[in-house]
Design a protein around this motif. Structure first.
Motif, PDB file in Angstrom:
ATOM      1  N   PRO A  59      26.665 -35.540 -12.123  1.00 27.50           N
ATOM      2  CA  PRO A  59      24.765 -36.299 -11.984  1.00 27.50           C
ATOM      3  C   PRO A  59      25.364 -36.555 -10.012  1.00 27.50           C
ATOM      4  N   CYS A  94      30.682 -26.724  -6.563  1.00 28.67           N
ATOM      5  CA  CYS A  94      29.700 -28.483  -6.621  1.00 28.67           C
ATOM      6  C   CYS A  94      30.231 -29.127  -5.234  1.00 28.67           C
ATOM      7  N   SER A 133      20.106 -34.990  -8.348  1.00 24.75           N
ATOM      8  CA  SER A 133      20.568 -34.062  -9.560  1.00 24.75           C
ATOM      9  C   SER A 133      20.854 -35.576 -10.169  1.00 24.75           C
ATOM     10  N   ASN A 134      20.271 -35.855 -11.463  1.00 23.09           N
ATOM     11  CA  ASN A 134      20.430 -36.723 -12.569  1.00 23.09           C
ATOM     12  C   ASN A 134      20.665 -35.869 -13.983  1.00 23.09           C
ATOM     13  N   ILE A 135      21.138 -35.086 -13.429  1.00 18.26           N
ATOM     14  CA  ILE A 135      22.196 -34.028 -15.171  1.00 18.26           C
ATOM     15  C   ILE A 135      23.526 -33.172 -14.798  1.00 18.26           C
ATOM     16  N   THR A 136      24.212 -33.385 -15.676  1.00 20.00           N
ATOM     17  CA  THR A 136      25.214 -32.576 -15.620  1.00 20.00           C
ATOM     18  C   THR A 136      25.257 -30.774 -15.766  1.00 20.00           C
ATOM     19  N   SER A 137      25.633 -30.745 -15.630  1.00 23.61           N
ATOM     20  CA  SER A 137      25.716 -28.091 -15.058  1.00 23.61           C
ATOM     21  C   SER A 137      26.272 -27.459 -14.005  1.00 23.61           C
ATOM     22  N   GLU A 186      22.624 -25.430 -12.800  1.00 24.62           N
ATOM     23  CA  GLU A 186      21.822 -26.498 -11.366  1.00 24.62           C
ATOM     24  C   GLU A 186      21.980 -26.690 -10.080  1.00 24.62           C
ATOM     25  N   CYS A 204      21.109 -29.122  -6.462  1.00 25.34           N
ATOM     26  CA  CYS A 204      20.320 -30.728  -6.699  1.00 25.34           C
ATOM     27  C   CYS A 204      19.045 -30.345  -6.066  1.00 25.34           C
ATOM     28  N   VAL A 255      21.191 -39.685  -7.151  1.00 24.10           N
ATOM     29  CA  VAL A 255      21.000 -39.007  -9.047  1.00 24.10           C
ATOM     30  C   VAL A 255      19.319 -39.323  -9.871  1.00 24.10           C
ATOM     31  N   SER A 256      18.560 -39.715  -8.999  1.00 26.70           N
ATOM     32  CA  SER A 256      17.219 -39.745  -9.435  1.00 26.70           C
ATOM     33  C   SER A 256      16.088 -40.006  -8.670  1.00 26.70           C
TER      34      SER A 256
END
Length: 207
Positions: free
Chosen positions: A58, A74, A83-87, A90, A92, A111-112
């Protein structure tokens, strides 16, 4: 089990342990063709083994997806993105834009996302509530007044009706001290006036 079949089974197990999967079957003239699993990439140019793609945490987004021979790239999310996920796939995302009837109650970060809420004031809602109160209050007051008037009137009518029944059953009696001494009562209860003149005349004749 034949030697060739045993060898193919062994190769499949080795390939799975190495992060490979079968791309095409083998024949008598051609060996089985393998490739890396979907979440992996070749660890070397010979691609004998495959390793997991790097996951972006994130606050970071994917700037370049993993390929056959390269890992995921990354990068930290830039201003205005999050970005608030781990991927591993995907990038940002862009902060949302609040419309004219909303405001940014919580700003966005790496992150939000931005949190939008209705603008404070709510003037239309307050106006509607006030108008409703202005309409309902007089109606309630009139209803209470009507009920208040009907109950005493009903009670008064009932009381008068009861008094009328009592008067019929028990007529009022005149006390003895209020009766006229000039009146006499016969045996039948009929009042008879004394003949005062006659008594006076008889007294004179006797004299």
């Amino acid at each position: 089990m034949s030697g060739s079949l045993r060898q193919m089974t062994l190769r499949r197990r080795i390939a799975e342990d190495a992060g490979l999967e079968q791309q095409s079957g083998g024949t008598a003239e051609r060996d089985v063709v393998c490739r890396c699993q979907s979440d992996r990439h070749c660890s070397s140019q010979s691609c004998e083994t495959c390793v997991l793609n790097t996951l972006c945490l994130p606050g970071h987004g994917v700037t370049q997806r993993a390929s056959l021979f390269s890992d995921t790239q990354c990068s930290p999310c830039a201003e205005g993105t999050f970005s608030n996920i781990t991927s591993s796939t995907e990038p940002c995302g862009v902060w949302r834009s609040c419309d004219s009837a909303q405001q940014d109650s919580v700003p966005g970060s790496r992150v939000s996302d931005v949190t939008c809420t209705a603008r404070s004031g709510g003037l239309p809602v307050i106006v509607i509530l006030l108008l409703s109160l202005l309409i309902l209050c007089p109606l309630v007051a009139v209803l209470v007044w009507v009920l208040y008037r009907r109950v005493p009137m009903k009670c008064l009518k009932t009381k008068k009706k009861q008094q009328g029944i009592l008067l019929q059953d028990h007529p009022p009696q005149i006390p003895e001290e209020d009766q006229d001494p000039a009146l006499d009562t016969t045996m039948q209860g009929l009042p008879v006036a004394q003949e005062q003149g006659k008594d006076s005349h008889m007294s004179q004749e006797e004299v």
